[in-house]
Scaffold this motif. Structure first.
Motif, PDB file in Angstrom:
ATOM      1  N   ARG A  95       0.832  -1.210   0.000  1.00 19.29           N
ATOM      2  CA  ARG A  95       0.000   0.000   0.000  1.00 19.29           C
ATOM      3  C   ARG A  95       0.867   1.260   0.000  1.00 19.29           C
ATOM      4  O   ARG A  95       0.585   2.228  -0.714  1.00 19.29           O
ATOM      5  CB  ARG A  95      -0.918  -0.002   1.228  1.00 19.29           C
ATOM      6  CG  ARG A  95      -2.040  -1.046   1.179  1.00 19.29           C
ATOM      7  CD  ARG A  95      -2.837  -1.027   2.480  1.00 19.29           C
ATOM      8  NE  ARG A  95      -3.928  -2.008   2.487  1.00 19.29           N
ATOM      9  CZ  ARG A  95      -5.169  -1.745   2.057  1.00 19.29           C
ATOM     10  NH1 ARG A  95      -5.465  -0.535   1.595  1.00 19.29           N
ATOM     11  NH2 ARG A  95      -6.099  -2.681   2.102  1.00 19.29           N
ATOM     12  N   ALA A  96       1.929   1.248   0.809  1.00 22.45           N
ATOM     13  CA  ALA A  96       2.805   2.405   0.884  1.00 22.45           C
ATOM     14  C   ALA A  96       3.506   2.658  -0.446  1.00 22.45           C
ATOM     15  O   ALA A  96       3.651   3.805  -0.895  1.00 22.45           O
ATOM     16  CB  ALA A  96       3.841   2.211   1.990  1.00 22.45           C
ATOM     17  N   PHE A  97       3.925   1.578  -1.102  1.00 22.15           N
ATOM     18  CA  PHE A  97       4.600   1.705  -2.384  1.00 22.15           C
ATOM     19  C   PHE A  97       3.650   2.267  -3.436  1.00 22.15           C
ATOM     20  O   PHE A  97       4.019   3.137  -4.239  1.00 22.15           O
ATOM     21  CB  PHE A  97       5.143   0.343  -2.821  1.00 22.15           C
ATOM     22  CG  PHE A  97       5.948   0.385  -4.089  1.00 22.15           C
ATOM     23  CD1 PHE A  97       7.082   1.179  -4.171  1.00 22.15           C
ATOM     24  CD2 PHE A  97       5.585  -0.356  -5.194  1.00 22.15           C
ATOM     25  CE1 PHE A  97       7.830   1.234  -5.335  1.00 22.15           C
ATOM     26  CE2 PHE A  97       6.324  -0.309  -6.359  1.00 22.15           C
ATOM     27  CZ  PHE A  97       7.448   0.485  -6.429  1.00 22.15           C
ATOM     28  N   ALA A  98       2.403   1.810  -3.421  1.00 23.72           N
ATOM     29  CA  ALA A  98       1.405   2.303  -4.365  1.00 23.72           C
ATOM     30  C   ALA A  98       1.152   3.798  -4.143  1.00 23.72           C
ATOM     31  O   ALA A  98       1.061   4.580  -5.095  1.00 23.72           O
ATOM     32  CB  ALA A  98       0.108   1.524  -4.209  1.00 23.72           C
ATOM     33  N   ASP A  99       1.052   4.204  -2.872  1.00 19.85           N
ATOM     34  CA  ASP A  99       0.837   5.618  -2.558  1.00 19.85           C
ATOM     35  C   ASP A  99       2.011   6.461  -3.049  1.00 19.85           C
ATOM     36  O   ASP A  99       1.834   7.577  -3.555  1.00 19.85           O
ATOM     37  CB  ASP A  99       0.666   5.813  -1.047  1.00 19.85           C
ATOM     38  CG  ASP A  99      -0.672   5.279  -0.547  1.00 19.85           C
ATOM     39  OD1 ASP A  99      -1.589   5.125  -1.372  1.00 19.85           O
ATOM     40  OD2 ASP A  99      -0.784   5.018   0.664  1.00 19.85           O
ATOM     41  N   ASN A 100       3.222   5.921  -2.890  1.00 23.38           N
ATOM     42  CA  ASN A 100       4.409   6.651  -3.322  1.00 23.38           C
ATOM     43  C   ASN A 100       4.392   6.865  -4.835  1.00 23.38           C
ATOM     44  O   ASN A 100       4.722   7.951  -5.320  1.00 23.38           O
ATOM     45  CB  ASN A 100       5.654   5.875  -2.896  1.00 23.38           C
ATOM     46  CG  ASN A 100       6.955   6.596  -3.262  1.00 23.38           C
ATOM     47  OD1 ASN A 100       7.486   6.414  -4.346  1.00 23.38           O
ATOM     48  ND2 ASN A 100       7.452   7.413  -2.356  1.00 23.38           N
TER      49      ASN A 100
END
Length: 570
Positions: A32-37
């Motif tokens: 999820r964090a990677f997608a947000d980035n």
């Protein structure tokens, strides 16, 4: 809790109306964090995370667990001026090309410069780019008005007088750039061609050199591409020797301009788990010790190697200024995992505050206090001293706390604290009487002694302390180190009676010159043991006889005498 091994996650991006896999992850939070980035970088219209579960029958079930769409861009590009709080006072045309003026210009015109992908140095050395900027509606007039207002408030001059002066300087700069353009210079491809083109430049050499560099850089409309061009020139410069030194300094200025772009920084760093991780990566890059993250361009490694040489002085300053601004700002250091905000903050602090000083000095130290006050906002409005005390408690040992306070003394906050900060520093230094209160026992003796020696040097070098305070505090540190040498039998462990005299003497003299001792009591203890050996009858004969290989005895004696001279023995 980690997912079972039959579950994985795909991070997908929307490309040409199709979902394309960008990466895989085994951890949902990281996915999820990677997608947000990816979404925050603005290069994708939408991103999503898909959970892939493999059943006992071997079949896969896919479930979309997160999907986000980028905010639509309406109208044209936003080219409004960014707010700036201050501007350096320009007295002549030359001041407009200085680092302070360029950085201010870069911050204020950030939206415009990112839209056209032109650095301040390129803008100020290209007649075409200066005219292009001047033709953008009222942008030039708004910029002059903004800067003149700030400068007038600093200088006490009339605002109109400042505006007229800045307008005149802009016109002179444009005329200067047009004069170069009228000569129709050939666009250089290599640094050698740049330097050849300015061989007879005289006093105009730096300006002409940057003008030719600008011709080449304007052919590339990407920040990464411009950096790659400069890295190529820098590689040439290392082979050309001293004659390329001035060109390297000019390249440093352009790199600083480019690194002032937040958009470039995001692309350069690649994937970062959070803002705290990004700040640590920027700090590593500034010192030339960085490691390229996932999706970071190869440019990162080339730039990191150039930072390691120490030639990017202005570039380093820009990176560390950004670290301080972000650390002292309001943006969460751990946006996706708020519970880790304090932990991430402490990690950033310990990256910046070391046993030998504070990376970014006063600006970084003050930024830490602001961040700690923000984290502890639930305690209500904190006074400066309270916030500083909380910051000190977050640092892991006494040497780091002293280095932090010495750096803070250089910042506006520290200067405002006045005697209160000096008293706080004195209390911390004089209250620590044993090595364990200064440096944790988990470190080895060399590291612990080197840390104390560094603290002593920093105290003696602090211009913010009066001479008596400097000497008193530095002397206390020296006494602490001397007591450690005696209590731990450090010198006795180096000077083992059962070892050959030559080995003992050479080890002792190297210990004296290792930099882990302080000029004073601690160094005198080690020097006294060396002198004790030197004064024994027939020292040289005993030294030569103790060398295991007689054929190497004279060589070791010459080495010993060389070390004696280097460490100040007579």
């Amino acid at each position: 809790m980690s997912p079972p091994p039959n579950v994985s996650f795909e991070i997908q991006v929307l490309t040409d109306k199709h979902w394309v896999v960008a990466d895989f992850a085994n951890d949902e939070a990281k996915a999820r964090a990677f997608a947000d980035n990816l979404l925050q970088k603005g290069n994708h219209a939408a991103v999503r995370v898909v959970r892939d579960r493999r059943g006992l029958d071997g079949l896969h079930t896919e479930t979309v667990i997160q999907e986000k769409t980028a905010a639509p861009r309406t109208g044209g590009p936003d080219l409004s001026l960014a707010p700036v709080k201050d501007a350096p006072l320009c007295r002549s045309l030359g001041d407009f090309y200085g680092i302070e003026a360029r950085l201010t210009l870069g911050r204020m015109l950030r939206k415009y410069l990112d839209e056209v992908v032109v650095s301040p140095s390129e803008l100020l050395h290209s007649a075409a780019e200066m005219k292009r900027f001047g033709d953008r509606g009222t942008l030039l007039f708004a910029a002059i008005d903004r800067i003149s207002t700030l400068q007038a408030a600093t200088s006490g001059e009339d605002g109109k007088t400042r505006r007229d002066f800045l307008s005149r300087m802009w016109d002179e700069g444009l005329a200067r750039a047009r004069k170069v353009a009228a000569s129709k210079p050939k666009t250089p491809k290599t640094l050698a061609e740049v330097l050849k083109g300015v061989e007879k430049g005289g006093d105009e050499h730096p300006y002409l050199c940057l003008s030719l560099m600008t011709l080449r850089l304007l052919e590339t409309r990407s920040w990464i591409g411009k950096l790659d061009t400069i890295l190529g020139w820098a590689a040439e410069a290392t082979e050309m020797g001293p004659q390329a030194g001035s060109a390297l300094a000019l390249m440093d200025g352009i790199v600083a301009d480019i690194l002032n772009s937040a958009q470039l920084i995001q692309d350069l760093l690649g994937y970062q788990a959070n803002l705290g991780a990004a700040l640590c990566s920027l700090s590593d890059l500034a010192e030339g010790t960085g490691q390229a993250a996932k999706f970071a361009p190869e440019t990162f490694n080339g730039l990191n190697a150039l930072f390691a040489t120490g030639v990017l002085v202005e570039g380093r300053r820009v990176l560390l200024d950004r670290v301080a601004r972000e650390l002292g700002g309001q943006n969460p250091l751990s946006r996706n995992e708020p519970k880790q905000e304090t932990e991430v903050c402490h990690k950033v602090m310990h990256r910046l505050v070391g046993h030998r000083g504070v990376l970014g000095e006063g600006a970084s130290a003050e930024a830490m206090v602001h961040r700690i006050a923000h984290i502890h906002a639930h305690l209500g409005t904190l006074g400066t001293v309270q916030a500083v005390e909380l910051t000190l408690s977050a640092l892991s040992d006494g040497v780091r706390r002293v280095q932090f306070l010495l750096a803070l003394a250089k910042a506006p906050m520290g200067l405002a604290m006045g005697r209160g900060l000096v008293d706080l520093l004195s209390g911390r230094v004089l209250g620590a009487k044993t090595m364990n209160e200064w440096v944790p026992a988990r470190l080895g003796p060399p590291e612990r002694m080197a840390a104390l020696a560094a603290a002593n040097r920093s105290l003696l070098a602090s211009a913010e302390l009066d001479e008596d305070t400097r000497r008193q505090l530095a002397s206390h540190v020296d006494e602490t180190l001397a007591a450690y040498l005696v209590d731990e039998g450090v010198i006795e462990k180096i000077d083992k009676p059962d070892d050959p005299l030559a080995l003992r003497a050479i080890r002792l003299i190297k210990f004296c010159g290792s930099g882990v001792l302080i000029e004073g009591k601690s160094l005198n203890l080690a020097r006294a043991r060396v002198i004790e050996h030197l004064r024994q009858p027939q020292f040289e004969e005993k030294f030569l006889a103790s060398v295991p290989k007689p054929s190497e005895a004279e060589k070791h004696l010459r080495e010993f005498h060389r070390l004696l001279v280097e460490t100040g023995f007579r």
